[in-house]
Design a protein around this motif. Structure first.
Motif, PDB file in Angstrom:
ATOM      1  N   LYS A 186       2.539  17.868  11.720  1.00 15.31           N
ATOM      2  CA  LYS A 186       1.878  19.079  12.177  1.00 15.31           C
ATOM      3  C   LYS A 186       2.509  19.515  13.493  1.00 15.31           C
ATOM      4  CE  LYS A 186      -2.646  20.940  13.207  1.00 15.31           C
ATOM      5  NZ  LYS A 186      -2.456  22.240  12.643  1.00 15.31           N
ATOM      6  N   LEU A 187       2.651  20.820  13.646  1.00 18.74           N
ATOM      7  CA  LEU A 187       3.200  21.398  14.857  1.00 18.74           C
ATOM      8  C   LEU A 187       2.051  21.764  15.794  1.00 18.74           C
ATOM      9  CD1 LEU A 187       5.645  22.489  16.442  1.00 18.74           C
ATOM     10  CD2 LEU A 187       5.360  24.642  15.209  1.00 18.74           C
ATOM     11  N   ASN A 188       1.970  21.111  16.934  1.00 21.26           N
ATOM     12  CA  ASN A 188       0.955  21.415  17.943  1.00 21.26           C
ATOM     13  C   ASN A 188       1.554  22.418  18.909  1.00 21.26           C
ATOM     14  OD1 ASN A 188      -1.003  19.408  17.024  1.00 21.26           O
ATOM     15  ND2 ASN A 188       0.551  17.941  17.667  1.00 21.26           N
ATOM     16  N   THR A 189       0.859  23.554  19.136  1.00 15.41           N
ATOM     17  CA  THR A 189       1.468  24.659  19.876  1.00 15.41           C
ATOM     18  C   THR A 189       0.596  25.215  20.990  1.00 15.41           C
ATOM     19  OG1 THR A 189       0.570  26.337  18.375  1.00 15.41           O
ATOM     20  CG2 THR A 189       2.715  25.404  17.810  1.00 15.41           C
ATOM     21  N   ALA A 190       1.285  25.925  21.878  1.00 16.89           N
ATOM     22  CA  ALA A 190       0.657  26.767  22.901  1.00 16.89           C
ATOM     23  C   ALA A 190       1.484  28.042  22.937  1.00 16.89           C
ATOM     24  CB  ALA A 190       0.683  26.081  24.256  1.00 16.89           C
ATOM     25  N   THR A 191       0.832  29.188  23.072  1.00 17.12           N
ATOM     26  CA  THR A 191       1.536  30.463  23.045  1.00 17.12           C
ATOM     27  C   THR A 191       1.002  31.376  24.127  1.00 17.12           C
ATOM     28  OG1 THR A 191       2.257  32.275  21.613  1.00 17.12           O
ATOM     29  CG2 THR A 191       0.000  31.564  21.362  1.00 17.12           C
ATOM     30  N   GLY A 192       1.759  32.410  24.442  1.00 13.69           N
ATOM     31  CA  GLY A 192       1.296  33.382  25.423  1.00 13.69           C
ATOM     32  C   GLY A 192       2.365  34.377  25.787  1.00 13.69           C
ATOM     33  N   TYR A 193       1.963  35.406  26.508  1.00 16.28           N
ATOM     34  CA  TYR A 193       2.879  36.434  26.980  1.00 16.28           C
ATOM     35  C   TYR A 193       3.742  35.854  28.080  1.00 16.28           C
ATOM     36  CZ  TYR A 193       4.570  40.688  29.161  1.00 16.28           C
ATOM     37  OH  TYR A 193       5.378  41.669  29.679  1.00 16.28           O
ATOM     38  N   ARG A 194       5.034  36.127  28.013  1.00 15.37           N
ATOM     39  CA  ARG A 194       5.963  35.621  29.017  1.00 15.37           C
ATOM     40  C   ARG A 194       6.872  36.750  29.490  1.00 15.37           C
ATOM     41  NH1 ARG A 194       3.003  31.575  28.901  1.00 15.37           N
ATOM     42  NH2 ARG A 194       3.598  29.612  27.976  1.00 15.37           N
ATOM     43  N   PRO A 195       6.761  37.155  30.730  1.00 18.27           N
ATOM     44  CA  PRO A 195       7.636  38.212  31.237  1.00 18.27           C
ATOM     45  C   PRO A 195       9.112  37.839  31.142  1.00 18.27           C
ATOM     46  CG  PRO A 195       5.952  37.634  32.857  1.00 18.27           C
ATOM     47  CD  PRO A 195       5.823  36.687  31.713  1.00 18.27           C
ATOM     48  N   CYS A 196       9.416  36.559  31.213  1.00 16.57           N
ATOM     49  CA  CYS A 196      10.816  36.136  31.171  1.00 16.57           C
ATOM     50  C   CYS A 196      11.434  36.292  29.788  1.00 16.57           C
ATOM     51  CB  CYS A 196      10.969  34.695  31.648  1.00 16.57           C
ATOM     52  SG  CYS A 196      10.069  33.510  30.651  1.00 16.57           S
ATOM     53  N   THR A 197      10.629  36.600  28.778  1.00  9.87           N
ATOM     54  CA  THR A 197      11.162  36.814  27.437  1.00  9.87           C
ATOM     55  C   THR A 197      11.265  38.310  27.154  1.00  9.87           C
ATOM     56  OG1 THR A 197       8.976  36.659  26.410  1.00  9.87           O
ATOM     57  CG2 THR A 197      10.277  34.631  26.527  1.00  9.87           C
ATOM     58  N   GLU A 198      11.562  39.079  28.183  1.00  9.85           N
ATOM     59  CA  GLU A 198      11.746  40.527  28.076  1.00  9.85           C
ATOM     60  C   GLU A 198      10.513  41.207  27.491  1.00  9.85           C
ATOM     61  OE1 GLU A 198      15.445  41.259  26.100  1.00  9.85           O
ATOM     62  OE2 GLU A 198      16.503  39.874  27.407  1.00  9.85           O
ATOM     63  N   GLY A 199       9.358  40.846  27.997  1.00  9.57           N
ATOM     64  CA  GLY A 199       8.121  41.483  27.573  1.00  9.57           C
ATOM     65  C   GLY A 199       7.583  40.976  26.264  1.00  9.57           C
ATOM     66  N   GLY A 200       8.102  39.895  25.764  1.00 12.47           N
ATOM     67  CA  GLY A 200       7.651  39.359  24.490  1.00 12.47           C
ATOM     68  C   GLY A 200       6.761  38.154  24.653  1.00 12.47           C
ATOM     69  N   TYR A 201       6.656  37.421  23.602  1.00  5.03           N
ATOM     70  CA  TYR A 201       5.827  36.222  23.582  1.00  5.03           C
ATOM     71  C   TYR A 201       6.699  35.002  23.352  1.00  5.03           C
ATOM     72  CZ  TYR A 201       1.486  38.834  23.425  1.00  5.03           C
ATOM     73  OH  TYR A 201       0.433  39.633  23.747  1.00  5.03           O
ATOM     74  N   SER A 202       6.228  33.891  23.837  1.00  2.00           N
ATOM     75  CA  SER A 202       6.905  32.632  23.548  1.00  2.00           C
ATOM     76  C   SER A 202       5.871  31.621  23.083  1.00  2.00           C
ATOM     77  CB  SER A 202       7.669  32.116  24.766  1.00  2.00           C
ATOM     78  OG  SER A 202       6.797  31.657  25.751  1.00  2.00           O
ATOM     79  N   LEU A 203       6.337  30.728  22.255  1.00  2.00           N
ATOM     80  CA  LEU A 203       5.492  29.670  21.746  1.00  2.00           C
ATOM     81  C   LEU A 203       6.249  28.364  21.966  1.00  2.00           C
ATOM     82  CD1 LEU A 203       3.478  29.439  18.552  1.00  2.00           C
ATOM     83  CD2 LEU A 203       5.332  27.813  18.834  1.00  2.00           C
ATOM     84  N   GLU A 204       5.559  27.405  22.510  1.00  4.41           N
ATOM     85  CA  GLU A 204       6.122  26.074  22.700  1.00  4.41           C
ATOM     86  C   GLU A 204       5.290  25.129  21.855  1.00  4.41           C
ATOM     87  OE1 GLU A 204       8.845  25.765  24.639  1.00  4.41           O
ATOM     88  OE2 GLU A 204       8.694  27.883  25.140  1.00  4.41           O
ATOM     89  N   GLY A 205       5.954  24.231  21.180  1.00 11.40           N
ATOM     90  CA  GLY A 205       5.231  23.292  20.339  1.00 11.40           C
ATOM     91  C   GLY A 205       5.988  21.994  20.205  1.00 11.40           C
ATOM     92  N   VAL A 206       5.330  21.040  19.577  1.00  7.84           N
ATOM     93  CA  VAL A 206       5.961  19.744  19.360  1.00  7.84           C
ATOM     94  C   VAL A 206       5.389  19.105  18.096  1.00  7.84           C
ATOM     95  CG1 VAL A 206       4.326  18.438  20.802  1.00  7.84           C
ATOM     96  CG2 VAL A 206       6.655  17.600  20.485  1.00  7.84           C
ATOM     97  N   PHE A 207       6.289  18.528  17.309  1.00  7.61           N
ATOM     98  CA  PHE A 207       5.880  17.707  16.182  1.00  7.61           C
ATOM     99  C   PHE A 207       5.624  16.314  16.727  1.00  7.61           C
ATOM    100  CE2 PHE A 207       8.182  21.061  13.994  1.00  7.61           C
ATOM    101  CZ  PHE A 207       7.345  21.321  12.918  1.00  7.61           C
ATOM    102  N   ASN A 208       4.815  15.543  16.032  1.00 11.57           N
ATOM    103  CA  ASN A 208       4.458  14.219  16.536  1.00 11.57           C
ATOM    104  C   ASN A 208       5.429  13.129  16.087  1.00 11.57           C
ATOM    105  OD1 ASN A 208       3.654  14.330  13.917  1.00 11.57           O
ATOM    106  ND2 ASN A 208       1.586  13.580  14.246  1.00 11.57           N
ATOM    107  N   ARG A 209       6.692  13.506  15.872  1.00 11.63           N
ATOM    108  CA  ARG A 209       7.737  12.541  15.537  1.00 11.63           C
ATOM    109  C   ARG A 209       9.097  13.185  15.766  1.00 11.63           C
ATOM    110  NH1 ARG A 209       8.761  11.214   9.425  1.00 11.63           N
ATOM    111  NH2 ARG A 209       7.653   9.441  10.185  1.00 11.63           N
ATOM    112  N   LYS A 210      10.108  12.345  15.868  1.00 10.67           N
ATOM    113  CA  LYS A 210      11.480  12.835  15.940  1.00 10.67           C
ATOM    114  C   LYS A 210      11.835  13.467  14.605  1.00 10.67           C
ATOM    115  CE  LYS A 210      13.250   9.574  19.308  1.00 10.67           C
ATOM    116  NZ  LYS A 210      14.257   8.539  19.587  1.00 10.67           N
ATOM    117  N   LEU A 211      12.730  14.452  14.658  1.00 12.75           N
ATOM    118  CA  LEU A 211      13.122  15.162  13.451  1.00 12.75           C
ATOM    119  C   LEU A 211      14.553  14.813  13.069  1.00 12.75           C
ATOM    120  CD1 LEU A 211      11.718  18.681  14.382  1.00 12.75           C
ATOM    121  CD2 LEU A 211      10.576  16.843  13.119  1.00 12.75           C
TER     122      LEU A 211
END
Length: 138
Positions: free
Chosen positions: A1-26
């Motif tokens: 499962k991908l555990n995520t956090a998301t939000g508006y980020r000015p550094c992405t040129e007015g877009g959104y970014s999502l950061e997440g992590v799987f609970n194992r190496k891929l």
């Protein structure tokens, strides 16, 4: 499962970014091939990173996605999660092979994408035994 956090980020040129992590190496050898479904992939083997469009996947399990709006980023996040699960746990049943009108998919123990034939249309996605019966990366 991908555990995520998301939000508006000015550094992405007015877009959104999502950061997440799987609970194992891929296994990025597998993941980078299947990631072609969403677009051309840049695979940096030495750095253990695969990139496709606004998606960056790290071999340690981290994921970064940048998109123009919250809805698009959520949809892409769901697709990335499904693709990683397929890549990691494919049983080689071939269900997706019949969906590809370009003949870009073959089965050699697991599904493989011929990147020269793949048009990134996503027609190969759909019901999958791995997603239906074993969709948790443990």
């Amino acid at each position: 499962k991908l555990n995520t956090a998301t939000g508006y980020r000015p550094c992405t040129e007015g877009g959104y970014s999502l950061e997440g992590v799987f609970n194992r190496k891929l296994n990025l050898e597998r993941v980078q091939n299947i990631l072609n479904i969403i677009g051309p992939v840049e695979y940096l083997k030495e750095e253990n990173i695969a990139k496709a469009g606004g998606v960056i996947i790290f071999g340690e399990g981290a994921v970064s996605i940048k998109e123009k709006d919250d809805r698009t980023i959520r949809e892409l996040s769901d697709r990335v999660e499904q693709l990683v699960i397929r890549a990691m746990f494919c049983v080689g049943c071939g269900v997706c092979v019949g969906r590809c009108r370009n003949g870009a998919l073959t089965v050699e123990d697991r599904i493989l994408i011929d990147t020269d034939k793949c048009t990134h249309c996503g027609d190969c996605l759909g019901p999958c035994p791995v997603l239906r019966f074993g969709n948790e990366i443990e």
